[in-house]
Scaffold this motif. Sequence first.
Motif, PDB file in Angstrom:
ATOM      1  N   GLN A   1     -18.118  20.588  39.278  1.00 38.96           N
ATOM      2  CA  GLN A   1     -19.421  19.944  39.210  1.00 38.96           C
ATOM      3  C   GLN A   1     -19.396  18.859  38.139  1.00 38.96           C
ATOM      4  O   GLN A   1     -18.594  18.913  37.205  1.00 38.96           O
ATOM      5  CB  GLN A   1     -20.521  20.960  38.866  1.00 38.96           C
ATOM      6  CG  GLN A   1     -20.723  22.046  39.907  1.00 38.96           C
ATOM      7  CD  GLN A   1     -21.766  23.061  39.467  1.00 38.96           C
ATOM      8  OE1 GLN A   1     -21.964  23.291  38.277  1.00 38.96           O
ATOM      9  NE2 GLN A   1     -22.431  23.674  40.430  1.00 38.96           N
ATOM     10  N   THR A   2     -20.299  17.879  38.285  1.00 37.88           N
ATOM     11  CA  THR A   2     -20.425  16.890  37.223  1.00 37.88           C
ATOM     12  C   THR A   2     -21.023  17.577  36.002  1.00 37.88           C
ATOM     13  O   THR A   2     -21.883  18.452  36.133  1.00 37.88           O
ATOM     14  CB  THR A   2     -21.323  15.723  37.659  1.00 37.88           C
ATOM     15  OG1 THR A   2     -22.607  16.232  38.054  1.00 37.88           O
ATOM     16  CG2 THR A   2     -20.706  14.974  38.831  1.00 37.88           C
TER      17      THR A   2
ATOM     18  N   SER B   1     -25.303  16.431  35.442  1.00 39.59           N
ATOM     19  CA  SER B   1     -26.254  16.654  36.535  1.00 39.59           C
ATOM     20  C   SER B   1     -25.898  17.850  37.407  1.00 39.59           C
ATOM     21  O   SER B   1     -26.699  18.259  38.251  1.00 39.59           O
ATOM     22  CB  SER B   1     -26.349  15.396  37.408  1.00 39.59           C
ATOM     23  OG  SER B   1     -26.727  14.278  36.637  1.00 39.59           O
TER      24      SER B   1
ATOM     25  N   HIS C   1     -23.823  18.046  39.862  1.00 41.49           N
ATOM     26  CA  HIS C   1     -23.615  17.741  41.275  1.00 41.49           C
ATOM     27  C   HIS C   1     -22.299  18.375  41.733  1.00 41.49           C
ATOM     28  O   HIS C   1     -21.284  18.302  41.033  1.00 41.49           O
ATOM     29  CB  HIS C   1     -23.564  16.230  41.509  1.00 41.49           C
ATOM     30  CG  HIS C   1     -24.860  15.533  41.240  1.00 41.49           C
ATOM     31  ND1 HIS C   1     -26.043  15.925  41.814  1.00 41.49           N
ATOM     32  CD2 HIS C   1     -25.157  14.466  40.455  1.00 41.49           C
ATOM     33  CE1 HIS C   1     -27.018  15.135  41.401  1.00 41.49           C
ATOM     34  NE2 HIS C   1     -26.509  14.246  40.569  1.00 41.49           N
TER      35      HIS C   1
END
Length: 250
Positions: free
Chosen positions: A185-186, A189, A191
């Motif tokens: 994931q980022t 954020s 994502h």
Amino acid sequence: MAATKGLGREVYQEAFERLGNISAVAREFGVCHRTVARSLRGKQTDPAIQAGMDAVGTGMVPAMAWIKTKGTKDSPGYSLMLKPAADDADPLERIREAFTDLPAAPLAPPPLYADDDLLTLYPIADAHVGMLAWGEETGEDYDTRKACDRLRSWVGQCVASAPASGTGVILVAGDLLHADDQTSQTPKSRHVLDVDTRHFRTLDMAISALAACIDLAAREARPGDRADPPRQSRSSQQHGCPLCPGGAIS
């Protein structure tokens, strides 16, 4: 575990003088690097945390501990979370210690001629090693192997066309890996990222590709500048390199 109970600075110091580095001491006693380093620097473990360590027979300082007391009719019980202060050891020193026992890679043969007034810069940016793309969705397939092959190919072509400079710099400018960790994931954020299987597989392949690039750059010279054909490395045999006899990068 019981053998590590009660170890003090004197024990670690004797082992350090005998073995020569903190990593070797930690392996001998079955404790973590941080425990030995803290002891040698003279840092005292909080008494409550030390009592918990002694109770379970470990010499490893926990990253976090829960301390609970039973309530009585005169006083309530308490439950506290204790978190030792972060280790202030120099990260570079810890990395240096971790590599102490590893054999050094053999040096690449230097070019017979190099212009000391020249410096060649090989910037590497946005390789996104570990990204997975499906061609029918994005227009082109992409995965870890393709990213690493392109990285080696690009550096090989640049080395082949660059002048024989006295200094070469490989600059990793950012986004070498597609994901920072195993969460895929980022970091901010959160994502979800499309990744190509396991994170540590990606790390291994990226490190191998960078090692091959460093090996190529260390040989920086045109084929005509050499009296003898350069030694072939395993990576150049597999992926092709203009500096190697019969090699070609497409």
